[in-house]
Design a protein around this motif. Structure first.
Motif, mmCIF file in Angstrom:
data_model
loop_
_atom_site.group_PDB
_atom_site.id
_atom_site.type_symbol
_atom_site.label_atom_id
_atom_site.label_comp_id
_atom_site.label_asym_id
_atom_site.label_seq_id
_atom_site.Cartn_x
_atom_site.Cartn_y
_atom_site.Cartn_z
ATOM 1 N N ALA A 145 29.541 83.469 3.268
ATOM 2 C CA ALA A 145 30.985 83.410 3.837
ATOM 3 C C ALA A 145 31.845 82.909 2.464
ATOM 4 O O ALA A 145 33.004 83.163 2.774
ATOM 5 C CB ALA A 145 30.963 82.234 4.989
ATOM 6 N N ILE A 146 31.372 82.153 1.708
ATOM 7 C CA ILE A 146 32.027 81.793 0.616
ATOM 8 C C ILE A 146 32.372 82.933 -0.405
ATOM 9 O O ILE A 146 33.768 83.139 -0.811
ATOM 10 C CB ILE A 146 31.364 80.652 -0.246
ATOM 11 C CG1 ILE A 146 31.363 79.318 0.632
ATOM 12 C CG2 ILE A 146 32.239 80.341 -1.447
ATOM 13 C CD1 ILE A 146 30.532 78.256 0.271
ATOM 14 N N LEU A 147 31.579 83.599 -0.814
ATOM 15 C CA LEU A 147 31.500 84.729 -1.726
ATOM 16 C C LEU A 147 32.199 86.091 -1.163
ATOM 17 O O LEU A 147 32.684 86.772 -2.040
ATOM 18 C CB LEU A 147 30.065 85.196 -2.399
ATOM 19 C CG LEU A 147 29.373 84.004 -3.004
ATOM 20 C CD1 LEU A 147 27.804 84.382 -3.498
ATOM 21 C CD2 LEU A 147 30.052 83.499 -4.279
ATOM 22 N N GLY A 148 31.799 86.334 0.187
ATOM 23 C CA GLY A 148 32.536 87.381 0.936
ATOM 24 C C GLY A 148 31.468 88.589 0.661
ATOM 25 O O GLY A 148 30.350 88.577 0.392
ATOM 26 N N GLN A 149 31.985 89.704 1.554
ATOM 27 C CA GLN A 149 30.944 90.738 1.514
ATOM 28 C C GLN A 149 30.825 91.582 0.254
ATOM 29 O O GLN A 149 31.655 91.370 -0.767
ATOM 30 C CB GLN A 149 31.438 91.808 2.335
ATOM 31 C CG GLN A 149 31.334 91.072 4.101
ATOM 32 C CD GLN A 149 31.644 92.290 4.826
ATOM 33 O OE1 GLN A 149 32.637 93.013 4.966
ATOM 34 N NE2 GLN A 149 30.921 92.448 6.043
ATOM 35 N N GLY A 150 29.996 92.691 0.037
ATOM 36 C CA GLY A 150 29.619 93.304 -1.090
ATOM 37 C C GLY A 150 28.219 93.116 -1.570
ATOM 38 O O GLY A 150 27.487 92.400 -1.230
#
Length: 306
Positions: A145-150
């Motif tokens: 959730a902090i880093l994001g998708q990918g």
């Protein structure tokens, strides 16, 4: 020269003994072959896949199994088999990169903690204990959730969540060998602490960590599938087994293959890695090195005697 030849012969005998123990059971050979086949499928996906995995075909939405589409199509008309083949690339990439990240960071922290001791050891281990108190999937979800998708962010989130197990294993190995005679001899010969740690202590920590890395591959692949299923994994439309299960479970009543096929792929890969990790542990266990492939039989006899 003669000593060098003897050492090379002993190394070859040791490696052959490990291989005989590891592949002494037919089920392990089958698992290793399945992993090899899936790796080759992932590498040659552009050649093997019959269709573009991300190309929508609204004229063939939710088609059943046929000669054109062996596993049917999904809600966007994309070929399910092609997406499973390309999804293998994502799964193996996440597994390898996440395990590489976690093992490098974890072993470095474990070495520092075990060699330094004192306050440094206490601080590092308390942080690891705090991380281990949180379930790995929850921690990976938080980091995701902090880093994001990918793809890289998913690898980083899963890798960081697996760091504590490598740190604790490495620290335990360091504590068991740091006072050994050969380590003391290196210090008396003038070797610095860093050199002594890297040359004499670190190699003795590798065998336990290699076993953990093999078993962690399956766990990392399963974690990526869970994150993708929950919408925190690979960004669409990239093919991912977890995302396919997430998108296909809505159609279990009329097109169950969309969710079941990638689920079976996940199950097979995770099971094969876990089985191979267990076999590698038996092969590298000093108590089983003299059994030449009978490690599992020895355990079964011991179990019957209890």
């Amino acid at each position: 020269m003669e000593n060098t030849k003897k050492k090379g012969l002993l190394d070859r005998l040791k490696s052959s003994r490990v291989l005989r123990v590891m592949f002494g059971r037919k089920i392990i050979v089958v698992c290793a072959v399945l992993i090899l086949v899936m790796v080759l499928v992932a590498i040659f996906a552009p050649v093997i896949a019959p269709y573009d995995p991300n190309k929508d075909d609204l004229y063939n939405v939710l088609k059943g199994c046929s000669a054109e589409h062996w596993l049917g199509t999904d809600s966007n008309g994309r070929d399910v088999l092609s997406r499973i083949i390309y999804g293998a690339r994502v799964s193996f990439t996440v597994g390898l990169v996440a395990v590489l990240i976690s093992s490098v960071i974890g072993m470095a922290l474990g070495l520092i903690s075990g060699v330094a001791g004192g306050v440094v050891d206490s601080v590092i281990m308390r942080i690891m204990d705090a991380m281990m108190a949180v379930p790995m999937l929850i921690l990976a979800l938080f980091l995701g959730a902090i880093l994001g998708q990918g793809l890289f962010n998913v690898c980083l989130a899963i890798g960081i969540s697996m760091v504590p197990q490598y740190a604790r294993i490495t620290r335990g190995q360091v504590l068991s060998v740091r006072n050994a005679d050969y380590v003391t001899a290196g210090t008396l010969c003038g070797a610095s602490r860093v050199r002594n740690t890297l040359v004499h202590v670190f190699p003795n920590c590798l065998s336990a960590n290699i076993v953990t890395m093999t078993a962690s591959l399956g766990g990392a692949i399963l974690a990526e599938a869970n994150l993708s299923f929950l919408g925190m994994g690979i960004s669409p439309p990239t093919a991912s087994w977890g995302a396919m299960v997430s998108g296909g479970y809505k159609y279990l009543s009329n097109q169950p293959v969309i969710a079941i096929a990638p689920g079976i792929a996940i199950m097979i890969v995770v099971l094969c890695f876990n089985m191979c990790g267990d076999a590698l542990r038996d092969a590298l266990d000093p108590k089983l090195r003299g059994t030449l492939g009978n490690g599992s039989k020895k355990r079964r006899k011991a179990t019957k005697g209890v």
